[in-house]
Design an enzyme around this catalytic site. Structure first.
Site, PDB file in Angstrom:
ATOM      1  N   ARG A   1      -8.827  -0.721   4.373  1.00 54.17           N
ATOM      2  CA  ARG A   1      -8.055   0.406   3.975  1.00 54.17           C
ATOM      3  C   ARG A   1      -6.736  -0.115   3.316  1.00 54.17           C
ATOM      4  O   ARG A   1      -5.871   0.233   2.312  1.00 54.17           O
ATOM      5  CB  ARG A   1      -7.812   1.515   4.556  1.00 54.17           C
ATOM      6  CG  ARG A   1      -9.164   2.367   4.778  1.00 54.17           C
ATOM      7  CD  ARG A   1      -8.687   3.640   5.916  1.00 54.17           C
ATOM      8  NE  ARG A   1      -7.388   4.448   5.373  1.00 54.17           N
ATOM      9  CZ  ARG A   1      -6.569   5.028   6.069  1.00 54.17           C
ATOM     10  NH1 ARG A   1      -6.974   5.167   7.342  1.00 54.17           N
ATOM     11  NH2 ARG A   1      -5.650   5.639   5.741  1.00 54.17           N
TER      12      ARG A   1
ATOM     13  N   ARG B   1      -5.038   9.888   4.256  1.00 53.47           N
ATOM     14  CA  ARG B   1      -3.978  11.057   4.414  1.00 53.47           C
ATOM     15  C   ARG B   1      -3.161  11.140   3.239  1.00 53.47           C
ATOM     16  O   ARG B   1      -2.538  12.130   2.944  1.00 53.47           O
ATOM     17  CB  ARG B   1      -3.096  10.202   5.632  1.00 53.47           C
ATOM     18  CG  ARG B   1      -1.844  10.778   5.689  1.00 53.47           C
ATOM     19  CD  ARG B   1      -1.632  11.998   6.575  1.00 53.47           C
ATOM     20  NE  ARG B   1      -0.308  12.552   6.372  1.00 53.47           N
ATOM     21  CZ  ARG B   1       0.251  13.836   6.867  1.00 53.47           C
ATOM     22  NH1 ARG B   1      -0.987  14.628   7.057  1.00 53.47           N
ATOM     23  NH2 ARG B   1       1.173  14.369   6.713  1.00 53.47           N
TER      24      ARG B   1
ATOM     25  N   CYS C   1      -6.032   8.215   9.706  1.00 54.34           N
ATOM     26  CA  CYS C   1      -6.212   7.589  10.936  1.00 54.34           C
ATOM     27  C   CYS C   1      -6.218   8.695  11.971  1.00 54.34           C
ATOM     28  O   CYS C   1      -5.595   9.898  11.990  1.00 54.34           O
ATOM     29  CB  CYS C   1      -5.087   6.640  11.060  1.00 54.34           C
ATOM     30  SG  CYS C   1      -4.986   5.062  10.132  1.00 54.34           S
TER      31      CYS C   1
ATOM     32  N   LYS D   1       0.829  -1.279  -0.140  1.00 51.48           N
ATOM     33  CA  LYS D   1      -0.040  -0.125  -0.045  1.00 51.48           C
ATOM     34  C   LYS D   1       0.745   1.209  -0.055  1.00 51.48           C
ATOM     35  O   LYS D   1       0.538   2.267  -0.909  1.00 51.48           O
ATOM     36  CB  LYS D   1      -0.888   0.027   1.166  1.00 51.48           C
ATOM     37  CG  LYS D   1      -1.314   1.509   1.674  1.00 51.48           C
ATOM     38  CD  LYS D   1      -2.494   1.568   2.710  1.00 51.48           C
ATOM     39  CE  LYS D   1      -1.875   1.849   3.991  1.00 51.48           C
ATOM     40  NZ  LYS D   1      -1.499   3.221   4.188  1.00 51.48           N
ATOM     41  N   ASN D   2       1.861   1.301   0.816  1.00 49.54           N
ATOM     42  CA  ASN D   2       2.712   2.602   1.059  1.00 49.54           C
ATOM     43  C   ASN D   2       3.730   2.560   0.119  1.00 49.54           C
ATOM     44  O   ASN D   2       4.351   3.926  -0.027  1.00 49.54           O
ATOM     45  CB  ASN D   2       3.308   2.350   2.533  1.00 49.54           C
ATOM     46  CG  ASN D   2       2.076   2.692   3.545  1.00 49.54           C
ATOM     47  OD1 ASN D   2       1.059   2.972   3.022  1.00 49.54           O
ATOM     48  ND2 ASN D   2       2.652   2.507   4.697  1.00 49.54           N
TER      49      ASN D   2
ATOM     50  N   ARG E   1      -1.211  14.718  12.398  1.00 48.73           N
ATOM     51  CA  ARG E   1      -0.628  14.592  11.040  1.00 48.73           C
ATOM     52  C   ARG E   1      -0.671  15.929  10.366  1.00 48.73           C
ATOM     53  O   ARG E   1      -0.972  16.349   9.263  1.00 48.73           O
ATOM     54  CB  ARG E   1      -1.693  13.874  10.377  1.00 48.73           C
ATOM     55  CG  ARG E   1      -2.352  12.410  10.653  1.00 48.73           C
ATOM     56  CD  ARG E   1      -0.953  11.404  11.105  1.00 48.73           C
ATOM     57  NE  ARG E   1      -0.385  10.974   9.865  1.00 48.73           N
ATOM     58  CZ  ARG E   1      -1.065   9.712   9.339  1.00 48.73           C
ATOM     59  NH1 ARG E   1      -2.144   9.262   9.649  1.00 48.73           N
ATOM     60  NH2 ARG E   1      -0.335   9.179   8.170  1.00 48.73           N
ATOM     61  N   PRO E   2       0.202  16.717  10.805  1.00 48.47           N
ATOM     62  CA  PRO E   2       0.532  18.311  10.138  1.00 48.47           C
ATOM     63  C   PRO E   2       1.516  17.886   8.897  1.00 48.47           C
ATOM     64  O   PRO E   2       1.788  16.944   8.592  1.00 48.47           O
ATOM     65  CB  PRO E   2       1.121  18.982  11.422  1.00 48.47           C
ATOM     66  CG  PRO E   2       1.958  17.994  12.048  1.00 48.47           C
ATOM     67  CD  PRO E   2       1.046  16.663  12.152  1.00 48.47           C
TER      68      PRO E   2
ATOM     69  N   ASP F   1       4.242   1.094  12.146  1.00 52.51           N
ATOM     70  CA  ASP F   1       2.867   0.395  11.523  1.00 52.51           C
ATOM     71  C   ASP F   1       2.736  -0.990  12.163  1.00 52.51           C
ATOM     72  O   ASP F   1       1.699  -1.554  12.177  1.00 52.51           O
ATOM     73  CB  ASP F   1       2.906   0.415  10.084  1.00 52.51           C
ATOM     74  CG  ASP F   1       2.788   1.750   9.538  1.00 52.51           C
ATOM     75  OD1 ASP F   1       3.072   2.098   8.395  1.00 52.51           O
ATOM     76  OD2 ASP F   1       2.372   2.721  10.108  1.00 52.51           O
TER      77      ASP F   1
HETATM   78  C1  EPZ Z   1       4.017   7.038   6.241  1.00 55.46           C
HETATM   79  O1  EPZ Z   1       3.020   8.187   6.837  1.00 55.46           O
HETATM   80  C2  EPZ Z   1       2.874   6.054   6.153  1.00 55.46           C
HETATM   81  N1  EPZ Z   1       1.724   6.103   5.211  1.00 55.46           N
HETATM   82  C3  EPZ Z   1       2.291   5.595   7.341  1.00 55.46           C
HETATM   83  O2  EPZ Z   1       1.558   4.209   7.345  1.00 55.46           O
HETATM   84  C4  EPZ Z   1       3.620   5.436   8.523  1.00 55.46           C
HETATM   85  O3  EPZ Z   1       3.203   5.067   9.664  1.00 55.46           O
HETATM   86  C5  EPZ Z   1       4.361   6.754   8.312  1.00 55.46           C
HETATM   87  O4  EPZ Z   1       4.882   6.864   7.145  1.00 55.46           O
HETATM   88  C6  EPZ Z   1       5.809   6.639   9.132  1.00 55.46           C
HETATM   89  O5  EPZ Z   1       6.437   5.304   8.574  1.00 55.46           O
HETATM   90  C7  EPZ Z   1       2.022   6.086   3.813  1.00 55.46           C
HETATM   91  O6  EPZ Z   1       3.124   5.806   3.429  1.00 55.46           O
HETATM   92  C8  EPZ Z   1       0.948   6.218   2.945  1.00 55.46           C
HETATM   93  P1  EPZ Z   1       5.522  10.657   8.332  1.00 55.46           P
HETATM   94  P2  EPZ Z   1       3.278   9.774   6.587  1.00 55.46           P
HETATM   95  O7  EPZ Z   1       5.432  11.940   7.277  1.00 55.46           O
HETATM   96  O8  EPZ Z   1       4.199  10.160   5.500  1.00 55.46           O
HETATM   97  C9  EPZ Z   1       4.954  14.101  11.610  1.00 55.46           C
HETATM   98  C10 EPZ Z   1      -0.050   2.869   7.559  1.00 55.46           C
HETATM   99  O9  EPZ Z   1      -0.700   2.223   8.517  1.00 55.46           O
HETATM  100  N2  EPZ Z   1       5.023  14.833  10.547  1.00 55.46           N
HETATM  101  O10 EPZ Z   1       6.938   9.926   8.204  1.00 55.46           O
HETATM  102  O11 EPZ Z   1       2.288  10.544   7.093  1.00 55.46           O
HETATM  103  C11 EPZ Z   1       3.871  13.081  11.727  1.00 55.46           C
HETATM  104  O12 EPZ Z   1       2.820  13.910  12.135  1.00 55.46           O
HETATM  105  C12 EPZ Z   1       0.448   4.351   7.578  1.00 55.46           C
HETATM  106  O13 EPZ Z   1       0.065   2.532   6.446  1.00 55.46           O
HETATM  107  C13 EPZ Z   1       5.026  16.375  11.056  1.00 55.46           C
HETATM  108  O14 EPZ Z   1       5.051  16.688  12.278  1.00 55.46           O
HETATM  109  O15 EPZ Z   1       4.311   9.943   7.909  1.00 55.46           O
HETATM  110  C14 EPZ Z   1       4.376  12.084  12.340  1.00 55.46           C
HETATM  111  O16 EPZ Z   1       4.121  12.327  13.730  1.00 55.46           O
HETATM  112  C15 EPZ Z   1       0.059   5.050   9.008  1.00 55.46           C
HETATM  113  N3  EPZ Z   1       4.908  17.406  10.046  1.00 55.46           N
HETATM  114  C16 EPZ Z   1       5.698  11.845  11.990  1.00 55.46           C
HETATM  115  O17 EPZ Z   1       6.126  13.163  11.357  1.00 55.46           O
HETATM  116  C17 EPZ Z   1       4.854  16.881   8.527  1.00 55.46           C
HETATM  117  O18 EPZ Z   1       4.744  17.733   7.670  1.00 55.46           O
HETATM  118  C18 EPZ Z   1       5.919  10.828  10.898  1.00 55.46           C
HETATM  119  O19 EPZ Z   1       5.278  11.168   9.775  1.00 55.46           O
HETATM  120  C19 EPZ Z   1       4.891  15.571   8.175  1.00 55.46           C
HETATM  121  C20 EPZ Z   1       4.698  14.548   9.224  1.00 55.46           C
END
Ligand code: EPZ
Length: 417
Positions: free
Chosen positions: A395, A90, A114, A20-21, A119-120, A303
């Site tokens: 999902r 997201r 989720c 998926k990712n 998720r900023p 995850d």
């Molecule tokens: C990706 O989400 C994955 N989703 C998530 O999988 C996964 O948990 C996550 O990476 C971490 O590995 C997809 O690939 C579609 P991040 P993403 O940006 O890109 C903070 C699943 O279950 N952050 O690495 O949204 C954020 O809030 C999903 O398959 C900011 O603060 O993750 C989080 O606390 C869930 N500002 C941390 O960073 C930003 O601009 C990691 O987020 C972006 C992120």
């Protein structure tokens, strides 16, 4: 809804679905080429359907042939993604990079996702601004525009997976070279870069913390096979650790599970990593203390935190898990307690007083991986467990019930999803 009758050992062999990712950013990246792309091994899951609905809404042609999806973007006529689409998940935020690269604008209703955290998208915005993008975001939409994109040296304050993907997708058609520092190293980043290179992009360094992208004038059509889903494989690994048994998980992502496999071996599992998959032997259900901390790749993946929580709940020992990626990803603990689990949350840490077993109960999923964890808890528990809000699980899991049933679990998908 899923209905599980627990305490069945797992055995047999299944093929793990496409990732998926990996699929979601690749689908978004298809917008960067004026023509058609072909993606094989694409999972038929709700988040992929949602992304494809967005691409169709923007004017693209989409066609499925089994698990192959063809996307042609010649008809792209809009950069506006209304709430009814973006709210569903997201990953709509990862349309920023491709839309800016292709048409110079992106108007996204605020991305949903989720309930695992705020998720900023501040890191996405900070990075893209350095490449010439202007933002106007209100409480429920992100508007971005640029008069051309320019290569820049961008350092991410945190190795955000999505922000890394957005910068790469914005940089491939930008003027000049982009150097992305403190980039995410997840395998899905590597897959995205290989796909973009197949389209003619000039990228190097993916999988390390510094990625170099040299902008090109245009990208060409490409065909690519999506790798198997390491989180789905890891979920099924946790399942067999809790039920005992002997399974073969077919998929090319066994090499991306070093941290979960290290933990699995500590619980007594015997594991053979092969090119075409993972062979797991687990004499008896795991009954050892487990400690884990989630971290960016190659650390233990966030995850798999909820599935691991379910395994800890039946470990018979005191276990701890620290969640360092998302600020509120322990919602599933409340549902596991309905099954008799003894879990105490202290901030970012969960302390699990593992029992010998759980009792089947009526529980509800509130996010994708938490839902999968409740199915695993049902496999480990005495009696019958029903898991409601199954749409969260669909999902990301293409056929979790048929996969687990093929391994000997007593599980059915009941009623509407
Ligand atoms: C990706 O989400 C994955 N989703 C998530 O999988 C996964 O948990 C996550 O990476 C971490 O590995 C997809 O690939 C579609 P991040 P993403 O940006 O890109 C903070 C699943 O279950 N952050 O690495 O949204 C954020 O809030 C999903 O398959 C900011 O603060 O993750 C989080 O606390 C869930 N500002 C941390 O960073 C930003 O601009 C990691 O987020 C972006 C992120």
């Amino acid at each position: 809804m899923y209905r599980i009758c627990g305490k069945k050992r797992l055995s047999g062999s299944i093929r793990v679905q496409g990732s998926k990712n990996a699929a979601l950013p690749m689908l978004a990246a298809s917008l960067l080429c004026k023509g058609c792309v072909v993606l094989h091994n694409c999972p038929k899951i709700l988040d992929v359907y949602a992304m494809l609905s967005i691409l169709k809404h923007l004017g693209c042609y989409v066609k499925w042939e089994d698990n192959t999806v063809v996307i042609c973007t010649d008809g792209l006529f809009s950069c506006k993604v209304p709430k009814k689409y973006a709210g569903a998940m997201r990953s709509s935020v990862m349309l920023l990079g491709p839309l800016l690269g292709r048409v110079g604008c992106a108007d996204l209703a605020w991305p949903g996702g989720c309930m695992i955290g705020a998720r900023p998208v501040d890191i996405h915005q900070m990075a893209l601004k350095q490449m010439g993008v202007r933002f106007e975001s209100s409480k429920n939409c992100i508007f971005a525009a640029c008069r051309g994109l320019y290569g820049a040296v961008v350092r991410l304050p945190f190795p955000s997976v999505g922000a890394t993907e957005n910068v790469i997708m914005a940089a491939v058609l930008a003027e000049g070279t982009t150097v992305l520092k403190n980039a995410a190293r997840e395998p899905e980043i590597i897959t995205l870069c290989k796909f973009l290179r197949a389209m003619g992009a000039r990228i190097s360094g993916e999988g390390t913390e510094t990625i170099y992208i040299e902008g090109v004038k245009s990208l060409k059509e490409a065909e690519y096979a999506i790798p198997s889903d390491r989180i789905v494989m890891g979920t099924y690994l946790m399942a067999v650790l809790g039920t005992g048994g002997e399974v073969f998980l077919e998929g090319d992502c066994a090499g991306c599970l070093a941290a979960p496999l290290l933990l699995a071996r500590k619980t007594g599992a015997r594991i053979q990593e092969r090119k075409q998959g993972l062979k797991v032997f687990m004499e008896e259900p795991s009954h050892v203390p487990i400690q884990a901390v989630t971290a960016p790749y190659p650390g233990f993946p966030t995850d798999l935190q909820s599935p691991l929580l379910a395994l800890m709940a039946v470990s018979g020992h005191i276990c701890t898990i620290k969640e360092t990626i998302f600020e509120s990803r322990f919602a599933t603990a409340g549902e596991l307690k309905k099954m008799g689990a003894d879990i105490r949350i202290e901030g970012q840490k969960a302390c699990v007083y593992g029992k010998q077993t759980l009792e089947g109960a009526d529980v509800s999923a509130s996010d994708l991986r938490g839902g999968a964890a409740l199915i695993l808890a049902g496999l480990f528990a005495e009696g019958v467990t029903t898991v409601h809000n199954a749409s969260h699980i669909r999902r990301g899991y293409e056929h979790i019930e048929t996969d687990l049933r093929m391994l000997g679990a007593d599980i059915d998908a009941v009623g509407s999803h």
